[in-house]
Motif scaffolding. Structure first.
Motif, PDB file in Angstrom:
ATOM      1  N   ARG A  82       0.881  -1.184   0.000  1.00 31.59           N
ATOM      2  CA  ARG A  82       0.000   0.000   0.000  1.00 31.59           C
ATOM      3  C   ARG A  82       0.907   1.219   0.000  1.00 31.59           C
ATOM      4  NH1 ARG A  82      -2.824  -3.520   3.610  1.00 31.59           N
ATOM      5  NH2 ARG A  82      -1.138  -3.179   5.103  1.00 31.59           N
ATOM      6  N   THR A 102      -9.721   7.812   2.652  1.00 24.83           N
ATOM      7  CA  THR A 102     -10.147   7.291   1.345  1.00 24.83           C
ATOM      8  C   THR A 102      -8.943   6.910   0.495  1.00 24.83           C
ATOM      9  OG1 THR A 102     -11.942   8.871   1.527  1.00 24.83           O
ATOM     10  CG2 THR A 102     -11.759   7.729  -0.558  1.00 24.83           C
ATOM     11  N   VAL A 103      -7.897   7.734   0.544  1.00 24.99           N
ATOM     12  CA  VAL A 103      -6.687   7.399  -0.231  1.00 24.99           C
ATOM     13  C   VAL A 103      -6.156   6.039   0.224  1.00 24.99           C
ATOM     14  CG1 VAL A 103      -4.244   7.994  -0.528  1.00 24.99           C
ATOM     15  CG2 VAL A 103      -5.996   9.758  -0.793  1.00 24.99           C
ATOM     16  N   LYS A 105      -7.705   3.710   1.852  1.00 24.33           N
ATOM     17  CA  LYS A 105      -8.678   2.641   1.565  1.00 24.33           C
ATOM     18  C   LYS A 105      -8.488   2.163   0.123  1.00 24.33           C
ATOM     19  CE  LYS A 105     -13.623   2.230   1.074  1.00 24.33           C
ATOM     20  NZ  LYS A 105     -13.854   2.911  -0.177  1.00 24.33           N
ATOM     21  N   GLU A 106      -8.286   3.132  -0.785  1.00 21.81           N
ATOM     22  CA  GLU A 106      -8.092   2.740  -2.195  1.00 21.81           C
ATOM     23  C   GLU A 106      -6.752   2.027  -2.397  1.00 21.81           C
ATOM     24  OE1 GLU A 106      -9.336   4.892  -5.588  1.00 21.81           O
ATOM     25  OE2 GLU A 106     -10.767   6.113  -4.486  1.00 21.81           O
ATOM     26  N   GLU A 109      -7.436  -1.380  -1.500  1.00 18.65           N
ATOM     27  CA  GLU A 109      -8.228  -2.051  -2.544  1.00 18.65           C
ATOM     28  C   GLU A 109      -7.332  -2.459  -3.710  1.00 18.65           C
ATOM     29  OE1 GLU A 109     -12.332   0.436  -1.667  1.00 18.65           O
ATOM     30  OE2 GLU A 109     -11.455   0.558  -3.674  1.00 18.65           O
ATOM     31  N   ALA A 110      -6.362  -1.596  -4.025  1.00 16.81           N
ATOM     32  CA  ALA A 110      -5.454  -1.894  -5.143  1.00 16.81           C
ATOM     33  C   ALA A 110      -4.633  -3.146  -4.842  1.00 16.81           C
ATOM     34  CB  ALA A 110      -4.541  -0.699  -5.397  1.00 16.81           C
ATOM     35  N   TYR A 382      -4.999  -1.342 -10.645  1.00 13.53           N
ATOM     36  CA  TYR A 382      -6.214  -0.751 -10.072  1.00 13.53           C
ATOM     37  C   TYR A 382      -6.721   0.415 -10.920  1.00 13.53           C
ATOM     38  CZ  TYR A 382      -8.974   1.622  -6.392  1.00 13.53           C
ATOM     39  OH  TYR A 382      -9.955   2.232  -5.665  1.00 13.53           O
ATOM     40  N   LEU A 383      -5.819   1.361 -11.224  1.00 11.62           N
ATOM     41  CA  LEU A 383      -6.290   2.536 -11.974  1.00 11.62           C
ATOM     42  C   LEU A 383      -6.539   2.184 -13.444  1.00 11.62           C
ATOM     43  CD1 LEU A 383      -4.342   5.529 -10.367  1.00 11.62           C
ATOM     44  CD2 LEU A 383      -6.618   4.673  -9.858  1.00 11.62           C
ATOM     45  N   LYS A 386      -9.992   1.138 -13.291  1.00 11.94           N
ATOM     46  CA  LYS A 386     -10.856   2.307 -13.077  1.00 11.94           C
ATOM     47  C   LYS A 386     -11.100   3.053 -14.389  1.00 11.94           C
ATOM     48  CE  LYS A 386     -11.463   2.514  -8.484  1.00 11.94           C
ATOM     49  NZ  LYS A 386     -12.788   2.464  -7.861  1.00 11.94           N
ATOM     50  N   SER A 399     -12.656   7.472  -8.425  1.00 18.74           N
ATOM     51  CA  SER A 399     -11.496   7.249  -7.554  1.00 18.74           C
ATOM     52  C   SER A 399     -11.076   8.567  -6.931  1.00 18.74           C
ATOM     53  CB  SER A 399     -10.333   6.686  -8.371  1.00 18.74           C
ATOM     54  OG  SER A 399      -9.136   6.752  -7.622  1.00 18.74           O
TER      55      SER A 399
END
Ligand SMILES: Cc1cc2nc3c(=O)[nH]c(=O)nc-3n(C[C@H](O)[C@H](O)[C@H](O)COP(=O)(O)OP(=O)(O)OC[C@H]3O[C@@H](n4cnc5c(N)ncnc54)[C@H](O)[C@@H]3O)c2cc1C
Length: 437
Positions: A82, A102-103, A105-106, A109-110, A382-383, A386, A399
């Motif tokens: 992360r 949120t950053v 958390k993402e 998720e990634a 991840y992105l 997205k 995102s």
């Protein structure tokens, strides 16, 4: 230049990963006249977008100036984390608590997305949750590390364990660190095999790959885009750019925002039985508390150590740094033995940003995701996805990384002449922290 006696007879100035996952030389298929989506760049960002779009029924072409997989995605160290150069505390202070949450958390998720993709697609790439050891480069860095991880546990629930200097050999047989921390849920992969697996899945889903095809220009109109390549033009409803550290002046606006810098890795020869277990008993990934890190990991498939550092140094090729890297590696791991030879040395280009944050967005109708600052295995995957979801009109494509202003600097047009100087400044700052805390 390194003495030849420190190189194996089959030494290659190429990524170790390419032994098992050599670059894919695509058969030169005819350029399709049209596509729903044209994707520039065949790394994790491009492939992740391509796979999602093709599975949703879109006609997708992935175009790469080199053989597919030439970029950083098949050259990196394969650490799964992360990782962000901005701490949760920094983000909370400069934006807000919620923003920082949120950053992170993402980022989480990634990390889990890579795990999920590898497992669900059945990609055989030595994925393991090996945990990461972060070595403190001074007592002051140890304290800061503890403070940051304790905060992360409180606000994000992420686990860690501090390791004192006295206990350190349990993790890594070195005396250069002042203790450190283990983050147990981080992992690693063989990035060559992960990339190869994604590419195969995308091809099976119908994606057309155009290797050795440089994209020279993109012109956009209300009716769609025209992509000019060295082999002709393609009309596409959507265009995606996933060129990260290999970005050129194809889109000057992006070029002014991405700072390419070079990362270097060496691999040792196969080590004698038991050596790896002695030096890195838990076979984790290893890096340091400083900005300008050295990083270490065992190869996942043979008994050798991969070592990276001297990031951002400007030399003609990786062999020019092999001697220096080998010496640093021996300083950290003296028990490797002064005669240890190298089997591989290679480099790759990363994409930095002026705010140290990754970015995703749309400029002049063209989708982009880049600026992973050395952490693009999870973030590219991840992105990339997205971007695809955005094109599909799915809300899940939103995102937090879209919301940051993507900064540039006056007079910067893509020539990163200042990177070696910036690395020296980071070193000075870390020496200052070590001195005064
Ligand atoms: C030495 C090193 C170690 C790293 N270690 C890690 C790590 O351990 N963990 C981690 O998470 N991240 C790591 N990274 C970062 C990570 O590898 C990258 O962030 C990630 O692979 C970027 O993927 P990408 O798809 O965006 O771009 P890339 O994989 O770099 O692909 C970009 C592609 O775009 C193509 N291209 C560029 N311009 C054009 C054009 N005009 N036309 C056609 N094609 C074009 C290039 O040929 C290239 O193939 C490391 C990077 C390096 C270099």
């Amino acid at each position: 230049m390194i003495d030849k006696k420190y190189l194996t007879s089959d030494f290659r100035e190429l990524p170790y990963w390419w032994d098992k996952a050599p670059l894919v030389v695509e058969q030169q298929v005819d350029l399709p006249a049209t596509a729903d989506v044209a994707i520039v760049g065949s790394g994790f960002s491009g492939l992740s977008a391509a796979l999602t779009l093709a599975r949703a029924g879109k006609r997708v072409v992935v175009i790469d100036a080199e053989d597919c997989g030439y970029g950083a995605s098949r050259r990196n160290a394969g650490f799964l984390g992360r990782t962000l150069k901005r701490s949760h505390e920094w983000l909370a202070k400069h934006h807000s608590e919620q923003y920082a949450d949120t950053v992170y958390k993402e980022l989480n998720e990634a990390l889990h997305l890579v795990e999920q993709v590898v497992d669900e697609e059945g990609i055989d790439c030595f994925r393991t949750t090996c945990g990461r050891f972060i070595g403190a480069t001074s007592p002051a860095h140890f304290k800061l590390l503890e403070k940051e991880l304790s905060r992360n546990r409180q606000v994000l629930g992420s686990d860690y364990q501090m390791i004192s200097k006295e206990e350190q050999h349990r993790e890594i047989k070195t005396d250069v660190y002042f203790g450190g921390a283990v983050i147990p849920d981080l992992g690693s992969i063989h990035p060559g095999l992960y990339h190869d697996g994604l590419l195969r899945k995308a091809r099976e889903a119908g994606v057309v790959f155009l290797g050795r095809t440089n994209v020279l220009g993109i012109s956009s109109a209300a009716t769609g885009h025209s992509v000019t390549t060295t082999r002709g033009k393609i009309k596409a409803s959507h265009v995606v750019i996933g060129t990260n550290g290999y970005s050129s002046d194809l889109m000057p606006w992006l070029h002014r925002r991405i700072i390419p810098f070079t990362g270097y890795i060496i691999a040792t020869e196969v080590l004698p039985q038991g050596k790896l277990e002695e030096l890195l008993p838990n076979r984790r990934t290893y890096l340091e508390t400083v900005m300008n890190i050295n990083f270490i990991r065992p190869a996942p498939d043979t008994n050798r150590i991969l070592f990276g550092g001297l990031t951002g140094t400007n030399v003609p090729g990786p062999l020019d740094l092999a001697d220096q890297l080998r010496n640093i590696m021996l300083k950290i791991l003296p028990d490797l033995g002064a005669d240890v030879r190298l089997s591989h040395a290679w480099s790759g280009k990363c994409g930095g940003t002026f705010d140290f944050m990754p970015h995703i967005g749309v400029k002049d109708g063209v989708h982009y995701a880049m600026g992973y600052n050395f952490a693009g295995v999870p973030m590219g995957t991840y992105l990339g996805r997205k971007m695809a979801l955005k094109i599909l009109g799915d809300k899940a494509g939103d995102s937090i990384f879209e919301s940051f202003n993507f900064p540039s600097m006056p007079f910067y047009h893509g020539n990163p002449w200042f990177v070696p100087m910036a690395m020296k400044m980071f070193d000075m700052k870390d020496r200052w922290i070590a001195l005064v805390g």
